[in-house]
Design a protein around this motif. Sequence first.
Motif, PDB file in Angstrom:
ATOM      1  N   LEU A  70      10.233   7.988 -16.370  1.00  0.00           N
ATOM      2  CA  LEU A  70      10.237   8.404 -14.972  1.00  0.00           C
ATOM      3  C   LEU A  70       9.181   7.628 -14.184  1.00  0.00           C
ATOM      4  N   GLY A  71       8.150   7.172 -14.861  1.00  0.00           N
ATOM      5  CA  GLY A  71       7.197   6.264 -14.226  1.00  0.00           C
ATOM      6  C   GLY A  71       7.883   4.961 -13.849  1.00  0.00           C
ATOM      7  N   ALA A  72       8.752   4.482 -14.720  1.00  0.00           N
ATOM      8  CA  ALA A  72       9.507   3.269 -14.420  1.00  0.00           C
ATOM      9  C   ALA A  72      10.493   3.515 -13.271  1.00  0.00           C
ATOM     10  N   SER A  73      11.081   4.707 -13.222  1.00  0.00           N
ATOM     11  CA  SER A  73      11.943   5.053 -12.090  1.00  0.00           C
ATOM     12  C   SER A  73      11.145   5.006 -10.789  1.00  0.00           C
ATOM     13  N   SER A  74       9.893   5.436 -10.843  1.00  0.00           N
ATOM     14  CA  SER A  74       9.026   5.416  -9.655  1.00  0.00           C
ATOM     15  C   SER A  74       8.768   3.996  -9.177  1.00  0.00           C
ATOM     16  N   VAL A  75       8.671   3.074 -10.104  1.00  0.00           N
ATOM     17  CA  VAL A  75       8.477   1.669  -9.718  1.00  0.00           C
ATOM     18  C   VAL A  75       9.655   1.207  -8.865  1.00  0.00           C
ATOM     19  N   LEU A  76      10.865   1.532  -9.289  1.00  0.00           N
ATOM     20  CA  LEU A  76      12.041   1.163  -8.502  1.00  0.00           C
ATOM     21  C   LEU A  76      12.093   1.931  -7.186  1.00  0.00           C
ATOM     22  N   LEU A  77      11.843   3.241  -7.235  1.00  0.00           N
ATOM     23  CA  LEU A  77      11.918   4.075  -6.035  1.00  0.00           C
ATOM     24  C   LEU A  77      10.968   3.620  -4.934  1.00  0.00           C
ATOM     25  N   PHE A  78       9.753   3.305  -5.308  1.00  0.00           N
ATOM     26  CA  PHE A  78       8.754   2.989  -4.296  1.00  0.00           C
ATOM     27  C   PHE A  78       8.493   1.489  -4.145  1.00  0.00           C
ATOM     28  N   GLY A  79       8.727   0.723  -5.196  1.00  0.00           N
ATOM     29  CA  GLY A  79       8.495  -0.711  -5.131  1.00  0.00           C
ATOM     30  C   GLY A  79       9.666  -1.490  -4.587  1.00  0.00           C
ATOM     31  N   TYR A  80      10.877  -1.001  -4.848  1.00  0.00           N
ATOM     32  CA  TYR A  80      12.075  -1.689  -4.381  1.00  0.00           C
ATOM     33  C   TYR A  80      13.168  -0.662  -4.087  1.00  0.00           C
ATOM     34  N   LEU A  97       0.833  -1.205   0.000  1.00  0.00           N
ATOM     35  CA  LEU A  97       0.000   0.000   0.000  1.00  0.00           C
ATOM     36  C   LEU A  97       0.869   1.256   0.000  1.00  0.00           C
ATOM     37  N   GLN A  98       1.950   1.260   0.807  1.00  0.00           N
ATOM     38  CA  GLN A  98       2.849   2.417   0.820  1.00  0.00           C
ATOM     39  C   GLN A  98       3.557   2.585  -0.525  1.00  0.00           C
ATOM     40  N   SER A  99       3.930   1.488  -1.152  1.00  0.00           N
ATOM     41  CA  SER A  99       4.580   1.570  -2.472  1.00  0.00           C
ATOM     42  C   SER A  99       3.641   2.191  -3.488  1.00  0.00           C
ATOM     43  N   ILE A 110      11.238  13.525  -3.440  1.00  0.00           N
ATOM     44  CA  ILE A 110       9.918  13.092  -2.970  1.00  0.00           C
ATOM     45  C   ILE A 110      10.016  11.728  -2.295  1.00  0.00           C
ATOM     46  N   ALA A 111      10.770  10.810  -2.894  1.00  0.00           N
ATOM     47  CA  ALA A 111      10.920   9.469  -2.309  1.00  0.00           C
ATOM     48  C   ALA A 111      11.620   9.536  -0.953  1.00  0.00           C
ATOM     49  N   ALA A 112      12.642  10.364  -0.845  1.00  0.00           N
ATOM     50  CA  ALA A 112      13.349  10.503   0.426  1.00  0.00           C
ATOM     51  C   ALA A 112      12.415  11.079   1.494  1.00  0.00           C
ATOM     52  N   ALA A 113      11.661  12.098   1.144  1.00  0.00           N
ATOM     53  CA  ALA A 113      10.711  12.690   2.091  1.00  0.00           C
ATOM     54  C   ALA A 113       9.617  11.690   2.463  1.00  0.00           C
ATOM     55  N   PHE A 114       9.089  11.003   1.478  1.00  0.00           N
ATOM     56  CA  PHE A 114       8.023  10.019   1.715  1.00  0.00           C
ATOM     57  C   PHE A 114       8.483   8.949   2.703  1.00  0.00           C
ATOM     58  N   SER A 115       9.705   8.455   2.513  1.00  0.00           N
ATOM     59  CA  SER A 115      10.198   7.377   3.383  1.00  0.00           C
ATOM     60  C   SER A 115      10.363   7.841   4.827  1.00  0.00           C
ATOM     61  N   ARG A 116      10.567   9.137   5.020  1.00  0.00           N
ATOM     62  CA  ARG A 116      10.733   9.661   6.372  1.00  0.00           C
ATOM     63  C   ARG A 116       9.403  10.072   7.013  1.00  0.00           C
ATOM     64  N   TRP A 117       8.467  10.508   6.214  1.00  0.00           N
ATOM     65  CA  TRP A 117       7.235  11.082   6.753  1.00  0.00           C
ATOM     66  C   TRP A 117       6.060  10.114   6.814  1.00  0.00           C
ATOM     67  N   VAL A 118       6.126   9.021   6.059  1.00  0.00           N
ATOM     68  CA  VAL A 118       5.002   8.081   6.036  1.00  0.00           C
ATOM     69  C   VAL A 118       5.358   6.857   6.865  1.00  0.00           C
ATOM     70  N   LYS A 119       4.573   6.639   7.892  1.00  0.00           N
ATOM     71  CA  LYS A 119       4.821   5.504   8.790  1.00  0.00           C
ATOM     72  C   LYS A 119       4.718   4.189   8.007  1.00  0.00           C
ATOM     73  N   GLY A 120       5.730   3.350   8.174  1.00  0.00           N
ATOM     74  CA  GLY A 120       5.736   2.043   7.529  1.00  0.00           C
ATOM     75  C   GLY A 120       6.333   2.038   6.129  1.00  0.00           C
ATOM     76  N   ALA A 121       6.666   3.209   5.608  1.00  0.00           N
ATOM     77  CA  ALA A 121       7.281   3.253   4.269  1.00  0.00           C
ATOM     78  C   ALA A 121       8.695   2.676   4.347  1.00  0.00           C
ATOM     79  N   LEU A 122       9.107   2.040   3.276  1.00  0.00           N
ATOM     80  CA  LEU A 122      10.453   1.480   3.229  1.00  0.00           C
ATOM     81  C   LEU A 122      11.479   2.611   3.222  1.00  0.00           C
ATOM     82  N   PRO A 123      12.611   2.433   3.898  1.00  0.00           N
ATOM     83  CA  PRO A 123      13.612   3.503   3.963  1.00  0.00           C
ATOM     84  C   PRO A 123      14.248   3.788   2.601  1.00  0.00           C
ATOM     85  N   TYR A 124      14.491   5.062   2.357  1.00  0.00           N
ATOM     86  CA  TYR A 124      15.132   5.499   1.118  1.00  0.00           C
ATOM     87  C   TYR A 124      15.814   6.831   1.380  1.00  0.00           C
TER      88      TYR A 124
END
Length: 150
Positions: free
Chosen positions: A33-43, A4-6, A131-145
């Motif tokens: 950049l959509g494909a980059s988002s898959v890597l950023l948030f999915g893995y 869900l977080q991804s 955005i990915a770095a901020a998301f990983s810090r601000w959203v509880k349970g998000a994978l670290p990035y």
Amino acid sequence: MVKLQSWLGALLALTLLSLLSAWSGMVLLAAPLGASSVLLFGYPASPLAQPRNILLGNLVGALVSVAAVAWLGQGPLVIALAVGLTVLLGQQLRCLHPPAGGLAFLGVALGATPLFVITPVLSGSLLLVLIAAAFSRWVKGALPYPHHWL
């Protein structure tokens, strides 16, 4: 919960890029950049998703495509050459990022000019990483990035 977080991360990142594009009048989105988002948030732990790989890898793909168009024009063989060179340079520079091949392909197909390097590629890639770095810090349970910056 991680799935869900991804999903939410990719949705928010691309929505923000879309809104910023509309607000600024700058093109900040390109399909790779959509494909980059898959890597950023999915893995986000993947070496291919780290900032160095996203920023430099996408930059290499954009620069190669602009140079290929300037020197060789457009066409299927130029696309193949640009993607191949992007892979080679990504390996040599330790910044391999699979969507960078898509940017090289897209750049040649569109007849990219030097502006393509700045917008959407560099600006969009940088915003995605932030955005990915901020998301990983601000959203509880998000994978670290990120796992490392360089």
